[in-house]
Write a protein that holds these residues in place. Structure first.
Motif, PDB file in Angstrom:
ATOM      1  N   VAL A  99       0.819  -1.212   0.000  1.00  0.00           N
ATOM      2  CA  VAL A  99       0.000   0.000   0.000  1.00  0.00           C
ATOM      3  C   VAL A  99       0.855   1.265   0.000  1.00  0.00           C
ATOM      4  N   GLY A 100       2.168   1.104   0.132  1.00  0.00           N
ATOM      5  CA  GLY A 100       3.073   2.251   0.089  1.00  0.00           C
ATOM      6  C   GLY A 100       3.624   2.488  -1.298  1.00  0.00           C
ATOM      7  N   CYS A 101       4.435   1.549  -1.782  1.00  0.00           N
ATOM      8  CA  CYS A 101       5.118   1.727  -3.072  1.00  0.00           C
ATOM      9  C   CYS A 101       4.361   1.108  -4.242  1.00  0.00           C
ATOM     10  N   ARG A 102       3.298   0.356  -3.952  1.00  0.00           N
ATOM     11  CA  ARG A 102       2.439  -0.269  -4.971  1.00  0.00           C
ATOM     12  C   ARG A 102       3.132  -1.388  -5.747  1.00  0.00           C
ATOM     13  N   SER A 103       4.247  -1.910  -5.261  1.00  0.00           N
ATOM     14  CA  SER A 103       4.894  -3.035  -5.940  1.00  0.00           C
ATOM     15  C   SER A 103       4.212  -4.334  -5.514  1.00  0.00           C
ATOM     16  N   LYS A 104       4.223  -5.303  -6.408  1.00  0.00           N
ATOM     17  CA  LYS A 104       3.611  -6.601  -6.135  1.00  0.00           C
ATOM     18  C   LYS A 104       4.690  -7.572  -5.671  1.00  0.00           C
ATOM     19  N   LYS A 105       4.409  -8.224  -4.546  1.00  0.00           N
ATOM     20  CA  LYS A 105       5.343  -9.184  -3.955  1.00  0.00           C
ATOM     21  C   LYS A 105       4.548 -10.325  -3.338  1.00  0.00           C
ATOM     22  N   THR A 106       5.247 -11.383  -2.971  1.00  0.00           N
ATOM     23  CA  THR A 106       4.575 -12.480  -2.288  1.00  0.00           C
ATOM     24  C   THR A 106       4.237 -12.062  -0.858  1.00  0.00           C
ATOM     25  N   LYS A 107       3.273 -12.760  -0.258  1.00  0.00           N
ATOM     26  CA  LYS A 107       2.882 -12.455   1.119  1.00  0.00           C
ATOM     27  C   LYS A 107       4.069 -12.537   2.075  1.00  0.00           C
TER      28      LYS A 107
END
Length: 83
Positions: free
Chosen positions: A5-13
């Protein structure tokens, strides 16, 4: 995959930390990702927390206002987790 929710990058949980709003309304970090409540995900980086604070990402995800004191506490908790 989850979006920070900060940088909007997609990563695994597993690469992100969950910010949790408990059924009682308390907002805290959930490093296990298993506690009950509504969650938002954020990178384990104080810079991402600052971005989330500026763009109101946590508020949008949790559906409530987040006081400055809570952001300060989240930042301290994040530093402890990173150690």
């Amino acid at each position: 995959m989850r979006t920070c929710v900060g940088c909007r990058s997609k990563k695994t949980k597993k690469e992100l930390i969950r910010v949790l709003k408990t059924p009682e309304g308390e907002i805290r970090l959930d490093p296990t990702g298993r506690q009950n409540g509504r969650g938002a995900y954020i990178c384990a980086d104080p810079g991402c927390l600052a971005k989330a604070r500026k763009n109101h990402g946590i508020e949008r995800s949790l559906g409530c206002a987040v006081p400055d004191e809570v952001y300060d506490r989240l930042e301290e908790e994040m530093k402890q987790i990173g150690q």
